[in-house]
Design an enzyme around this catalytic site. Structure first.
Site: not given
Ligand code: GAL
Length: 663
Positions: A116, A151, A156, A158, A304, A312, A352, A355
């Site tokens: 939270c 990110e 939250c 609560c 990233e 995902w 992951e 990934h």
């Molecule tokens: C980002 C996140 C990473 C990993 C990645 C996978 O959103 O910061 O930790 O989860 O996605 O695509």
């Protein structure tokens, strides 16, 4: 950013999670990193449970060894403050630190992000692990940057959050009468008589008060910023020269990145373009331009991206060979000084496992890792680009508050959305090789020849006045539909619309009219075009009608208007023109502004953007193309000279430095 790239050139690396591997792998990692030209790794993003296995007991030995190893190999570390994923002991001992959703359900540990943002205890524990890390590693030679959380985006509902929300509202409104007025609580018997009655927008039987929701967005974003600042201040006090960042997620709705941007030393972003979508290259370019805007025109860091498939989406397409390189170079072209990946080595376990990474499960002896290595090496050849700006004479205005206010329930149509509007106006500029800066509604517009406002549903008086002054001072402005509709309380601005802009636009409207199907329109020259979903009943108050509706009840009424005001020109678009019509519109407004693309002729699928003196040409299309170039140059990526034209195979990139610069 400069302190990071100085002596290193462009940054290249990724998230490194050594805690998932036995120590004998670390040495191999460090050597592979060096061979690949990796010069920056982000360490410890999800290490809180390893670093503090029980409250107040720290285990830093392993991290000491990781940082030492990186220092020995000349690899800089972006050291994370691990607050994005608290250890199970926090939620187990203090369930009040766990977030509660709109329906009152507490979310558990077992994944990540389970906190939270307003929890005093979570905030305290965050500060204590941050302090411990900062004290321990302040002088470590590998430390190059701090990475706070990951990110940000948690929300939250609560009781503790409700208390913090009330405190925030008291600060904003002073007293309940003012809050009642701002929220328009005479509607549906919502008048509040006691502060204790005021709660976050929790699950309710029907549409929730839009101003309550808007304030909630503001509050939630502000709580995350407050958390960020708490960690940043601890870090800055101990290491004033080490930059602090947190990674953004492009057009992420929950956090107002304009409010975060100025608070960090380096703007960084995570970018996972949707594979195979025809608008992906433009959308990604737009996201990069947003990052450059957030960084105030200075370089930013791609924190990233993925070498291939993510895990995902429902169906995770891999990237074809050459694709991740193309995407990485696209970011360089648009102002990134760092190209990092999630993650260095593919995980064997955890959520992951599937990934992609820089070192896949199959190891370093793979085509993918060979491509990673090659890319790391070629980035060295672009070292001279680091720090260089991407000049733009066109700005597009985008604001989070307006986004929040627009996309709520109970509006005329949910087919008119903020980011979609922005993208649809951006595409024709992208296709012509016209660079665009993305700027906030309160930006200084004086440097731009053309300002495009694809949608600004919520606009404050001052920002509207600034747009008017911009035009009267000689600027060219384009305003898209359903703009200037509400004030910062999300109350409708009454009178003919868009009330605060109608004077400069020389046009005004009286009804917003969502359309049941495609909308037939006609340019002033007679050519037909189609629009979608949205029409408005408009009239000219002095503007020339550039396009009109051509069918249905609105046949013959204005659809697009152009008005000379002061020294400048203002356009209003009262519908959602299709791609071809937006391309024509872009041509006309660019002509008004005297702006053209970096090249006269750009084959379809090719992106052209100038960064500093280097002209980047990127082929996103499926066929080999010949791109005429005005001046001879040298392709920095290959070292080959180019004159007259360059030939680009699919996914190929050229980075042309003009030949004169060689002298
Ligand atoms: C980002 C996140 C990473 C990993 C990645 C996978 O959103 O910061 O930790 O989860 O996605 O695509």
């Amino acid at each position: 950013m400069h302190t990071l790239t100085e002596g290193r050139g462009l940054l290249f690396g990724g998230d490194y999670n050594p805690e998932q591997w036995p120590e004998e792998v670390w040495k191999q990692d460090a050597e592979l990193m060096r061979a690949a030209g990796v010069n920056l790794v982000t360490v410890g993003v999800f290490s809180w449970a390893r670093l503090e296995p029980e409250p107040g007991r720290h285990d830093f030995g392993w991290l000491d060894r990781v940082l030492d190893l990186m220092a020995e190999h000349g690899i800089a570390v972006d050291l994370a403050v691990p607050t994005a994923s608290p250890p199970p002991w926090l939620g187990h001992r203090w369930p009040q630190t766990l977030p509660v959703d709109e329906g009152g359900h507490r979310l558990w540990y077992g994944s990540r992000n389970q906190f939270c943002p307003s929890s005093g205890l979570y905030r305290e524990r965050s500060q204590s692990i941050t302090t411990a890390l900062a004290d321990r590693y302040a002088a470590h030679p590998a430390l190059a940057m701090w990475h706070v959380g990951n990110e940000y985006g948690e929300v939250c509902h609560c009781d503790e959050s409700a208390g913090a929300f009330r405190a925030w509202l008291r600060e904003r409104y002073g007293d309940l009468a003012t809050l009642n007025e701002a929220w328009g609580t005479t509607f549906w018997s919502q008048g509040y008589g006691d502060w204790a009655e005021v709660v976050p927008p929790r699950r309710a039987p029907y549409i929730i008060n839009p101003t309550q929701r808007l304030d909630w967005w503001r509050f939630c974003s502000g709580e995350l910023l407050a958390h960020f600042r708490e960690q940043r201040d601890i870090l800055r006090a101990r290491t004033p020269d080490v930059p602090v960042t947190t990674n953004f997620m492009g057009f992420f709705k929950r956090v107002d990145y304009w409010s975060f941007a100025g608070e960090q030393d380096v703007v960084s972003n995570d970018c996972y373009p949707e594979p195979g979508h025809p608008l992906t290259p433009a959308r990604t370019a737009l996201t990069h331009d947003l990052m450059r805007g957030l960084a105030g025109g200075r370089p930013w860091l791609l924190m990233e991206q993925s070498t291939s498939a993510v895990n995902w989406r429902e169906h995770n397409l891999p990237k074809p060979p050459g694709q991740f390189r193309l995407e990485s170079l696209q970011a360089v072209a648009r102002g990134a000084d760092g190209l990092c990946y999630f993650q260095w080595r593919a995980s064997r376990f955890g959520a992951e496992r599937f990934h992609a990474a820089m070192v896949p499960h199959a190891g370093a002896d793979t085509q993918l890792h060979a491509a990673v290595r090659e890319h790391g090496q070629e980035l060295r050849r672009l070292a001279g680009v680091a720090g260089e700006p991407v000049p733009a004479r066109v700005a597009m205005v985008f604001g989070w508050e307006s986004w929040w206010a627009l996309e709520d329930r109970g509006r005329p149509s949910d087919r008119l959305n903020a980011v979609d509007q922005l993208l649809s106006y951006y595409v024709p500029f992208f296709e012509r090789g016209v660079s665009v800066d993305v700027v906030p509604p309160d930006a200084d517009l004086s440097a731009y020849a053309l300002v495009v406002v694809p949608n600004l549903f919520l606009v404050g008086d001052r920002d509207a006045a600034a747009l008017t002054a911009y035009v009267n001072g000689g600027g060219v402005l384009v305003v898209g539909p359903f703009s200037g509709v509400v004030d910062p309380n999300a109350h409708i601005r009454t009178g003919r619309f868009p009330a605060p802009l109608r004077e400069v636009l020389g046009a005004s409207g009286e009804e917003w009219l969502p359309a049941s199907g495609p909308v037939a329109c006609r340019w002033d020259g007679g050519a037909a075009f189609q629009a979608e979903s949205w029409t408005e009943l408009l009239r000219s108050d002095g503007a020339e009608v550039v396009a009109e509706f051509a069918g249905g009840d609105l046949a013959g009424e204005p659809a697009i208007l152009r008005h000379r005001s002061g020294e400048g020109v203002a356009w209003y678009v009262g519908t959602m023109p299709g791609p071809d019509a937006l391309a024509s519109l872009a041509g006309r407004v660019l002509a008004d502004a005297g702006v053209s693309g970096v090249l006269d002729e750009l084959p379809p699928g090719v992106e052209a953007v100038r960064r500093g003196e280097v002209l980047f040409l990127l082929n996103h299309g499926a066929t080999t193309v010949r791109v005429p170039i005005p001046d001879p140059g040298v392709d920095l990526l290959t070292g080959s000279p180019a004159e007259g034209h360059v030939t680009l195979a699919p996914r190929a990139v050229a980075a042309l430095r003009p030949e004169v610069a060689l002298a």
